[in-house]
Design a protein around this motif. Structure first.
Motif, PDB file in Angstrom:
ATOM      1  N   MET A  94      20.744  -4.155 -54.500  1.00 21.43           N
ATOM      2  CA  MET A  94      19.362  -4.086 -54.950  1.00 21.43           C
ATOM      3  C   MET A  94      18.708  -2.845 -54.363  1.00 21.43           C
ATOM      4  O   MET A  94      18.839  -2.579 -53.163  1.00 21.43           O
ATOM      5  N   SER A  95      18.021  -2.075 -55.176  1.00 22.23           N
ATOM      6  CA  SER A  95      17.365  -0.860 -54.698  1.00 22.23           C
ATOM      7  C   SER A  95      15.885  -0.894 -55.063  1.00 22.23           C
ATOM      8  O   SER A  95      15.494  -1.427 -56.110  1.00 22.23           O
ATOM      9  N   ASN A  96      15.078  -0.316 -54.186  1.00 26.19           N
ATOM     10  CA  ASN A  96      13.638  -0.212 -54.392  1.00 26.19           C
ATOM     11  C   ASN A  96      13.138   1.088 -53.792  1.00 26.19           C
ATOM     12  O   ASN A  96      13.724   1.613 -52.838  1.00 26.19           O
ATOM     13  N   ARG A  97      12.058   1.595 -54.349  1.00 24.67           N
ATOM     14  CA  ARG A  97      11.391   2.734 -53.725  1.00 24.67           C
ATOM     15  C   ARG A  97      10.329   2.187 -52.788  1.00 24.67           C
ATOM     16  O   ARG A  97       9.475   1.396 -53.189  1.00 24.67           O
ATOM     17  N   MET A  98      10.413   2.604 -51.521  1.00 25.97           N
ATOM     18  CA  MET A  98       9.524   2.061 -50.496  1.00 25.97           C
ATOM     19  C   MET A  98       8.978   3.180 -49.614  1.00 25.97           C
ATOM     20  O   MET A  98       9.612   4.228 -49.468  1.00 25.97           O
ATOM     21  N   PRO A  99       7.836   2.933 -48.990  1.00 28.05           N
ATOM     22  CA  PRO A  99       7.371   3.871 -47.958  1.00 28.05           C
ATOM     23  C   PRO A  99       8.303   3.846 -46.759  1.00 28.05           C
ATOM     24  O   PRO A  99       8.898   2.814 -46.445  1.00 28.05           O
ATOM     25  N   LEU A 100       8.425   4.985 -46.082  1.00 26.92           N
ATOM     26  CA  LEU A 100       9.267   5.084 -44.895  1.00 26.92           C
ATOM     27  C   LEU A 100       8.406   5.399 -43.680  1.00 26.92           C
ATOM     28  O   LEU A 100       7.651   6.375 -43.682  1.00 26.92           O
ATOM     29  N   ASN A 101       8.527   4.571 -42.663  1.00 24.85           N
ATOM     30  CA  ASN A 101       7.918   4.851 -41.366  1.00 24.85           C
ATOM     31  C   ASN A 101       9.019   5.416 -40.471  1.00 24.85           C
ATOM     32  O   ASN A 101       9.903   4.687 -40.027  1.00 24.85           O
ATOM     33  N   THR A 102       8.968   6.720 -40.204  1.00 26.57           N
ATOM     34  CA  THR A 102      10.047   7.388 -39.463  1.00 26.57           C
ATOM     35  C   THR A 102      10.000   7.120 -37.965  1.00 26.57           C
ATOM     36  O   THR A 102      10.942   7.463 -37.256  1.00 26.57           O
ATOM     37  N   ASN A 103       8.898   6.560 -37.475  1.00 23.55           N
ATOM     38  CA  ASN A 103       8.748   6.289 -36.041  1.00 23.55           C
ATOM     39  C   ASN A 103       8.931   7.569 -35.214  1.00 23.55           C
ATOM     40  O   ASN A 103       9.498   7.547 -34.117  1.00 23.55           O
ATOM     41  N   GLY A 104       8.447   8.676 -35.767  1.00 26.05           N
ATOM     42  CA  GLY A 104       8.480   9.948 -35.049  1.00 26.05           C
ATOM     43  C   GLY A 104       9.712  10.793 -35.274  1.00 26.05           C
ATOM     44  O   GLY A 104       9.770  11.945 -34.821  1.00 26.05           O
ATOM     45  N   HIS A 105      10.725  10.271 -35.975  1.00 28.26           N
ATOM     46  CA  HIS A 105      11.953  11.028 -36.217  1.00 28.26           C
ATOM     47  C   HIS A 105      11.761  12.028 -37.355  1.00 28.26           C
ATOM     48  O   HIS A 105      10.947  11.830 -38.262  1.00 28.26           O
ATOM     49  N   ASP A 106      12.535  13.092 -37.322  1.00 26.05           N
ATOM     50  CA  ASP A 106      12.525  14.122 -38.358  1.00 26.05           C
ATOM     51  C   ASP A 106      13.681  13.829 -39.303  1.00 26.05           C
ATOM     52  O   ASP A 106      14.817  14.245 -39.063  1.00 26.05           O
ATOM     53  N   LEU A 107      13.385  13.106 -40.375  1.00 24.88           N
ATOM     54  CA  LEU A 107      14.440  12.608 -41.258  1.00 24.88           C
ATOM     55  C   LEU A 107      14.288  13.053 -42.703  1.00 24.88           C
ATOM     56  O   LEU A 107      15.250  12.965 -43.467  1.00 24.88           O
ATOM     57  N   LEU A 108      13.117  13.511 -43.068  1.00 20.84           N
ATOM     58  CA  LEU A 108      12.836  13.774 -44.471  1.00 20.84           C
ATOM     59  C   LEU A 108      12.985  15.262 -44.786  1.00 20.84           C
ATOM     60  O   LEU A 108      12.226  16.088 -44.266  1.00 20.84           O
ATOM     61  N   PRO A 109      13.950  15.632 -45.617  1.00 21.82           N
ATOM     62  CA  PRO A 109      14.108  17.043 -45.974  1.00 21.82           C
ATOM     63  C   PRO A 109      12.987  17.548 -46.871  1.00 21.82           C
ATOM     64  O   PRO A 109      12.745  18.744 -46.958  1.00 21.82           O
ATOM     65  N   LYS A 110      12.293  16.641 -47.537  1.00 26.81           N
ATOM     66  CA  LYS A 110      11.183  17.011 -48.410  1.00 26.81           C
ATOM     67  C   LYS A 110       9.931  16.264 -47.954  1.00 26.81           C
ATOM     68  O   LYS A 110      10.010  15.226 -47.300  1.00 26.81           O
ATOM     69  N   ARG A 111       8.788  16.800 -48.325  1.00 26.96           N
ATOM     70  CA  ARG A 111       7.526  16.197 -47.917  1.00 26.96           C
ATOM     71  C   ARG A 111       7.206  15.016 -48.830  1.00 26.96           C
ATOM     72  O   ARG A 111       6.535  15.142 -49.853  1.00 26.96           O
ATOM     73  N   THR A 112       7.720  13.882 -48.471  1.00 21.71           N
ATOM     74  CA  THR A 112       7.463  12.658 -49.214  1.00 21.71           C
ATOM     75  C   THR A 112       7.494  11.494 -48.250  1.00 21.71           C
ATOM     76  O   THR A 112       8.168  11.553 -47.213  1.00 21.71           O
ATOM     77  N   ASP A 113       6.745  10.467 -48.556  1.00 24.66           N
ATOM     78  CA  ASP A 113       6.729   9.272 -47.714  1.00 24.66           C
ATOM     79  C   ASP A 113       7.516   8.128 -48.329  1.00 24.66           C
ATOM     80  O   ASP A 113       7.675   7.075 -47.707  1.00 24.66           O
ATOM     81  N   ASP A 114       7.985   8.325 -49.545  1.00 29.89           N
ATOM     82  CA  ASP A 114       8.716   7.266 -50.235  1.00 29.89           C
ATOM     83  C   ASP A 114      10.192   7.610 -50.315  1.00 29.89           C
ATOM     84  O   ASP A 114      10.571   8.769 -50.537  1.00 29.89           O
ATOM     85  N   VAL A 115      11.037   6.599 -50.159  1.00 30.99           N
ATOM     86  CA  VAL A 115      12.482   6.775 -50.235  1.00 30.99           C
ATOM     87  C   VAL A 115      13.065   5.624 -51.043  1.00 30.99           C
ATOM     88  O   VAL A 115      12.422   4.590 -51.266  1.00 30.99           O
ATOM     89  N   ILE A 116      14.291   5.811 -51.492  1.00 32.11           N
ATOM     90  CA  ILE A 116      14.992   4.742 -52.201  1.00 32.11           C
ATOM     91  C   ILE A 116      15.790   3.945 -51.184  1.00 32.11           C
ATOM     92  O   ILE A 116      16.557   4.507 -50.400  1.00 32.11           O
ATOM     93  N   VAL A 117      15.586   2.648 -51.197  1.00 35.63           N
ATOM     94  CA  VAL A 117      16.199   1.762 -50.219  1.00 35.63           C
ATOM     95  C   VAL A 117      17.127   0.791 -50.932  1.00 35.63           C
ATOM     96  O   VAL A 117      16.733   0.127 -51.899  1.00 35.63           O
ATOM     97  N   PHE A 118      18.373   0.720 -50.466  1.00 31.13           N
ATOM     98  CA  PHE A 118      19.339  -0.249 -50.953  1.00 31.13           C
ATOM     99  C   PHE A 118      19.470  -1.328 -49.886  1.00 31.13           C
ATOM    100  O   PHE A 118      19.772  -1.032 -48.727  1.00 31.13           O
ATOM    101  N   ALA A 119      19.206  -2.568 -50.269  1.00 30.27           N
ATOM    102  CA  ALA A 119      19.199  -3.640 -49.271  1.00 30.27           C
ATOM    103  C   ALA A 119      19.897  -4.873 -49.819  1.00 30.27           C
ATOM    104  O   ALA A 119      19.674  -5.273 -50.961  1.00 30.27           O
ATOM    105  N   GLU A 120      20.742  -5.435 -48.989  1.00 30.13           N
ATOM    106  CA  GLU A 120      21.389  -6.698 -49.274  1.00 30.13           C
ATOM    107  C   GLU A 120      21.024  -7.683 -48.166  1.00 30.13           C
ATOM    108  O   GLU A 120      20.848  -7.279 -47.004  1.00 30.13           O
ATOM    109  N   PRO A 121      20.873  -8.953 -48.499  1.00 27.23           N
ATOM    110  CA  PRO A 121      20.485  -9.933 -47.482  1.00 27.23           C
ATOM    111  C   PRO A 121      21.424  -9.907 -46.271  1.00 27.23           C
ATOM    112  O   PRO A 121      22.647  -9.901 -46.417  1.00 27.23           O
ATOM    113  N   GLY A 122      20.830  -9.847 -45.085  1.00 23.18           N
ATOM    114  CA  GLY A 122      21.605  -9.900 -43.851  1.00 23.18           C
ATOM    115  C   GLY A 122      22.239  -8.599 -43.433  1.00 23.18           C
ATOM    116  O   GLY A 122      22.928  -8.553 -42.411  1.00 23.18           O
TER     117      GLY A 122
END
Length: 237
Positions: free
Chosen positions: A1-29
């Motif tokens: 399952m994938s969704n576009r969600m806001p990302l809280n980086t908690n201070g890390h430098d992770l985003l190559p582009k200036r965006t707050d939304d990322v695609i998240v793939f999540a499975e239960p557990g």
């Protein structure tokens, strides 16, 4: 399952582009898989652990360097002569793979400090071919000026003391006599590949800015990579 969600980086430098939304793939557990981000923090070199909470994806642990890294080292120049170039690994050399990835701010800072311990003020500057410029009494900058439409540089040419050909994508500065005493051979250096600059003898502090969050090598203005200032005169005998 994938969704576009806001990302809280908690201070890390992770985003190559200036965006707050990322695609998240999540499975239960399972830990969420986040697409479109750096595999490791570009500042601290840590791999983020993601958690889903309150409709967003969060990095679990904070970055220890949320503002990036400003690296300060000192260089003793008792001779009053600096050799200024890009590459002094013939005398001063360290293992860049000994610590964090050199592609991160932490890895670069570790190499800068290791080189300083050997007697070389070193700083990564990309393929910028900067210069060493006078910036006041016993004060200097390592910088790349821009040129206007009339080809006039943003820094006065008369203040440029050395031009640095960055084949190594770095500057390397040392006490000229220390470099020679440790095996450096001036006649083996390419013609014009280094400059000897006369300065007041003493201890100089190099403040390197390239690891700071938001530093832009390609800014449409003068780029100051490092500030250099004499912080102590040479000891009297």
């Amino acid at each position: 399952m994938s969704n576009r969600m806001p990302l809280n980086t908690n201070g890390h430098d992770l985003l190559p582009k200036r965006t707050d939304d990322v695609i998240v793939f999540a499975e239960p557990g399972e830990e969420p898989l986040v697409a479109g981000v750096h595999w490791r923090c570009a500042t601290c070199d840590e791999r983020p652990v993601y958690v889903l909470r309150d409709g967003a994806v969060h990095v679990q642990d904070p970055c220890p360097y949320p503002m990036g890294i400003t690296t300060e080292v000192t260089l003793d120049v008792p001779s009053g002569k600096l050799i200024v170039t890009d590459d002094l690994r013939d005398v001063y050399d360290v293992d860049i793979d000994a610590g964090a990835s050199y592609n991160t701010a932490l890895g670069k800072a570790q190499v800068v400090k290791a080189m300083a311990a050997l007697g070389c003020a070193y700083g990564p500057v990309g393929n910028s071919c900067p210069g060493l410029y006078r910036d006041g009494e016993n004060s200097y900058i390592v910088a790349s000026p821009i040129r206007d439409d009339d080809d006039v540089p943003s820094l006065p040419e008369e203040d440029r003391l050395a031009w640095i050909c960055t084949d190594l994508w770095a500057y390397s500065i040392a006490d000229f006599e220390d470099w020679k005493a440790k095996g450096g051979t001036p006649e083996d250096k390419r013609l014009g590949h280094y400059t000897v600059v006369d300065v007041a003898p003493g201890t100089y502090k190099f403040t390197l800015h390239v690891g700071e969050r938001g530093f832009d090598n390609y800014a449409a203005d003068t780029v100051v990579f490092a500030h250099v200032e004499r912080v102590a005169p040479a000891p009297t005998t």
